[in-house]
Scaffold this active site. Sequence first.
Site, PDB file in Angstrom:
ATOM      1  N   TYR A  80       0.832  -1.206   0.000  1.00 37.94           N
ATOM      2  CA  TYR A  80       0.000   0.000   0.000  1.00 37.94           C
ATOM      3  C   TYR A  80       0.865   1.253   0.000  1.00 37.94           C
ATOM      4  CZ  TYR A  80      -4.496   2.280   1.300  1.00 37.94           C
ATOM      5  OH  TYR A  80      -5.671   3.003   1.332  1.00 37.94           O
ATOM      6  N   SER A 159       1.562  -7.854   0.947  1.00 38.76           N
ATOM      7  CA  SER A 159       0.588  -6.956   1.563  1.00 38.76           C
ATOM      8  C   SER A 159      -0.514  -6.604   0.545  1.00 38.76           C
ATOM      9  CB  SER A 159       1.300  -5.727   2.123  1.00 38.76           C
ATOM     10  OG  SER A 159       0.438  -4.959   2.912  1.00 38.76           O
ATOM     11  N   ASP A 245       1.284 -10.069  13.064  1.00 38.39           N
ATOM     12  CA  ASP A 245       0.914  -9.020  12.110  1.00 38.39           C
ATOM     13  C   ASP A 245      -0.354  -8.317  12.604  1.00 38.39           C
ATOM     14  OD1 ASP A 245       0.268  -7.456   9.913  1.00 38.39           O
ATOM     15  OD2 ASP A 245       0.631  -9.043   8.441  1.00 38.39           O
ATOM     16  N   HIS A 274       4.243  -7.861   9.990  1.00 41.78           N
ATOM     17  CA  HIS A 274       3.737  -7.741   8.624  1.00 41.78           C
ATOM     18  C   HIS A 274       4.777  -8.139   7.581  1.00 41.78           C
ATOM     19  CE1 HIS A 274       0.805  -6.587   5.743  1.00 41.78           C
ATOM     20  NE2 HIS A 274       1.477  -5.544   5.278  1.00 41.78           N
TER      21      HIS A 274
END
Length: 294
Positions: A80, A159, A245, A274
């Site tokens: 992101y 992700s 995470d 993460h």
Amino acid sequence: MGHEPLPTPDDYRDFWAAAMEDARRFPLATGIEPIDTRLTMIDVFDVTFRGSNGRAVSGWLRLPRHRPGPLPAVVHANGYGAGRLAPIDDLTWSAAGFAHLVVNTHGQGGGSAGHLLESIDDAENSYYRGVFVDVARAVDAVRGLAEVDPSRVAMIGNSQGGGIALGVGALVPDLVAVLAQAPFLTDAPEAVRRAAQGPWTELRGYLREHPDRATAVARTLSYVDGVTSARHATAPGWMSAGLDDDICPPQTTRAAAAAYAAPLVFREWPDAGHEAGGAADREAALAVLTQRFA
């Protein structure tokens, strides 16, 4: 939204067929320009092509300089806000002997945020509908390159990119592998409930302010949720999660792994956040890809 994974919409296949048909009304118009990076073993190119509704999409193509013949290829979506990063970033895949096309996710780069909420209550115009189509078209673009073996293309991502990889794996039927590391966009109801930071918290705030839009939001997400995508998987998959995470909680990745409709290797990393195993995870995924491309 409840805490069960979102159901697959009845018109899922028609929704995506229409999105891809809209994009394919425009020629790919793939362009490639070499970039001077001072790398001596990797060639880097600035690639452009036409994506969702004909919009311009860019990416970096990295090729090993020694190319004895058409190469296996990975199409790569980043996390992101990252976009395509810099030309000399992330050399793992090209150094392994693959063609590597990293896609510049629409409107991202430099840590930009807020994309999840773009038209979140309008499925036909939602942000990720366009992004999934862009990256599916990136597969078409890479398959059209003389340097690439079109029968050996995989989709990879971390992700946000992991959620995109799962989505493209559902839209493109003949990939050889799909790798999704700590995938975002996955099991939205559980993610909104559990995430302590990151984009899901933006959506939690939005739903708190606009409870009347929850049904429309759930409909939009049901088309792009990684669990829905996993139900339509056809390529062998690699999926991973860090058990600590708090951006994409491991429970959400487990839901996608349980739904994955093709053979899957699922790796959980204790004491990892993460990064989901980081370099060790990437090494394990590289072994899977090397085997799939053989």
